[in-house]
Motif scaffolding. Structure first.
Motif, PDB file in Angstrom:
ATOM      1  N   ALA A 187       0.832  -1.212   0.000  1.00  0.00           N
ATOM      2  CA  ALA A 187       0.000   0.000   0.000  1.00  0.00           C
ATOM      3  C   ALA A 187       0.864   1.258   0.000  1.00  0.00           C
ATOM      4  O   ALA A 187       0.603   2.217  -0.752  1.00  0.00           O
ATOM      5  CB  ALA A 187      -0.919  -0.010   1.223  1.00  0.00           C
ATOM      6  N   ALA A 188       1.922   1.265   0.823  1.00  0.00           N
ATOM      7  CA  ALA A 188       2.809   2.430   0.867  1.00  0.00           C
ATOM      8  C   ALA A 188       3.516   2.631  -0.461  1.00  0.00           C
ATOM      9  O   ALA A 188       3.659   3.766  -0.941  1.00  0.00           O
ATOM     10  CB  ALA A 188       3.836   2.254   1.996  1.00  0.00           C
ATOM     11  N   GLY A 189       3.947   1.529  -1.086  1.00  0.00           N
ATOM     12  CA  GLY A 189       4.600   1.628  -2.386  1.00  0.00           C
ATOM     13  C   GLY A 189       3.688   2.205  -3.441  1.00  0.00           C
ATOM     14  O   GLY A 189       4.108   3.032  -4.265  1.00  0.00           O
ATOM     15  N   ALA A 190       2.402   1.787  -3.421  1.00  0.00           N
ATOM     16  CA  ALA A 190       1.433   2.314  -4.385  1.00  0.00           C
ATOM     17  C   ALA A 190       1.227   3.816  -4.180  1.00  0.00           C
ATOM     18  O   ALA A 190       1.179   4.589  -5.150  1.00  0.00           O
ATOM     19  CB  ALA A 190       0.104   1.574  -4.240  1.00  0.00           C
ATOM     20  N   VAL A 191       1.128   4.219  -2.926  1.00  0.00           N
ATOM     21  CA  VAL A 191       0.931   5.644  -2.632  1.00  0.00           C
ATOM     22  C   VAL A 191       2.138   6.475  -3.083  1.00  0.00           C
ATOM     23  O   VAL A 191       1.995   7.517  -3.737  1.00  0.00           O
ATOM     24  CB  VAL A 191       0.677   5.854  -1.120  1.00  0.00           C
ATOM     25  CG1 VAL A 191       0.707   7.342  -0.763  1.00  0.00           C
ATOM     26  CG2 VAL A 191      -0.663   5.240  -0.726  1.00  0.00           C
TER      27      VAL A 191
ATOM     28  N   ILE B  81       2.607  11.722 -10.177  1.00  0.00           N
ATOM     29  CA  ILE B  81       1.908  13.014 -10.294  1.00  0.00           C
ATOM     30  C   ILE B  81       2.899  14.172 -10.230  1.00  0.00           C
ATOM     31  O   ILE B  81       2.838  15.116 -11.029  1.00  0.00           O
ATOM     32  CB  ILE B  81       0.844  13.156  -9.181  1.00  0.00           C
ATOM     33  CG1 ILE B  81      -0.274  12.123  -9.411  1.00  0.00           C
ATOM     34  CG2 ILE B  81       0.278  14.563  -9.150  1.00  0.00           C
ATOM     35  CD1 ILE B  81      -1.242  12.017  -8.255  1.00  0.00           C
ATOM     36  N   ALA B  82       3.845  14.094  -9.275  1.00  0.00           N
ATOM     37  CA  ALA B  82       4.838  15.158  -9.133  1.00  0.00           C
ATOM     38  C   ALA B  82       5.700  15.276 -10.385  1.00  0.00           C
ATOM     39  O   ALA B  82       6.039  16.380 -10.829  1.00  0.00           O
ATOM     40  CB  ALA B  82       5.719  14.891  -7.912  1.00  0.00           C
ATOM     41  N   SER B  83       6.043  14.116 -10.972  1.00  0.00           N
ATOM     42  CA  SER B  83       6.847  14.129 -12.193  1.00  0.00           C
ATOM     43  C   SER B  83       6.101  14.788 -13.343  1.00  0.00           C
ATOM     44  O   SER B  83       6.682  15.572 -14.117  1.00  0.00           O
ATOM     45  CB  SER B  83       7.228  12.694 -12.556  1.00  0.00           C
ATOM     46  OG  SER B  83       7.959  12.643 -13.753  1.00  0.00           O
TER      47      SER B  83
END
Length: 294
Positions: A273-277, A284-286
């Motif tokens: 879950a953390a990896g997906a987030v 998005i930032a990229s």
């Protein structure tokens, strides 16, 4: 008087060595789990190069691992002495990176598995391809992953020796760092050369030796594929575990749920879950950064 002083000195040295030995044993026991993850991850990371380049690549990653630990041991001692509150946040950043890297691998393999297999086979088989950049990418990726795992090993060891005198801390942490590096990369070197061992055995005299060699040759590809899966899973287990340990309420809840297997599974799920987030945030930032630059 001089003889008495010498005996006292020798007794003090023996006591220090005994303390160092005890702390080293405890640290080695507590870091065994991370050692297994480190082994699986690095064996998976250095596969895919030409047979004659496997050991040089393993050696290059091992040297990178030693450099990591040369940086991490004094850094950990300095952080523990001056800003001890920073140890957990820094480890959590590393854990989040491991989860991100693991999820990126899974997403990429699901979307581009056939293309990647074909591309890697083409690189290994094509004699016209310059392997320098390819190998350097492999080495850099393995050294980056090693840095996070080495940081956890050093952090676990630091927690064990935190109340010891500085010299004992340095001796124990340096000893664990050296033993772990030699152990992991010695085993990685053996794993990636299993197929060569099998081939050598098939060419020896004796039916049993040739049969064992043939079995090794048949099993080696499946072992490498298994290590690839285990290595990716280890990213989620280790990264998720670091994140869980850094959030006290979550850590207490995971501990209250069940035994070690259940805890490991929960760490893995939370790691995914953390990896997906993190992957979503990075993507998005990229895109935003590319739009601003464009």
């Amino acid at each position: 008087m001089a003889g008495s002083s010498l005996l006292v000195l020798l007794d003090d040295i023996a006591a220090v060595l005994d303390d160092v030995s005890l702390m080293t044993k405890v640290a080695a026991k507590k870091t065994t789990g991370v050692l297994g993850d480190d082994l699986a991850l690095n064996a998976q990371q250095v596969t895919g190069v030409r047979a004659e380049r496997e050991l040089p690549v393993v050696w290059a990653v091992a040297k990178g691992s030693l450099r990591n630990k040369v940086i991490l041991v004094p850094a950990a001692l300095a952080i523990s002495a001056f800003i001890p509150w920073a140890v957990t946040p820094l480890l959590m950043v590393g854990g989040a990176y491991l989860c991100f890297e693991g999820f990126e691998k899974v997403a990429h393999s699901l979307l581009h598995a056939k293309q990647d297999d074909h591309a890697e086979s083409a690189v290994v088989a094509d004699p016209s391809v310059d392997l320098m950049a390819y190998e350097q990418d492999k080495i850099k990726g393995a050294v980056r992953t090693d840095f996070i795992l080495s940081a956890e090993i050093i952090a676990i060891t630091l927690g064990i020796v935190a109340d010891a005198p500085l010299m004992q801390q340095v001796i124990v942490m340096s000893g664990i760092a050296l033993v772990m590096t030699v152990g992991v990369y010695g085993l990685v070197g053996g794993i990636v050369k299993l197929d060569d061992l099998g081939l050598w055995m098939t060419q020896r005299q004796g039916g049993l030796t040739r049969a064992i060699g043939g079995g090794i040759l048949r099993a080696a590809p499946y072992m490498m594929k298994t290590l690839s899966v285990v290595g990716t899973a280890a990213m989620f287990l280790v990264g998720g575990g670091i994140l869980v340990h850094g959030i006290a309420p979550l850590h207490h809840w995971v501990e209250s749920v069940g035994g070690s297997v259940t805890m490991a599974l929960l760490n893995g799920v939370l790691g995914v879950a953390a990896g997906a987030v993190v992957l979503g945030v990075v993507t998005i930032a990229s895109k935003i950064w590319s739009a601003l630059r464009g």
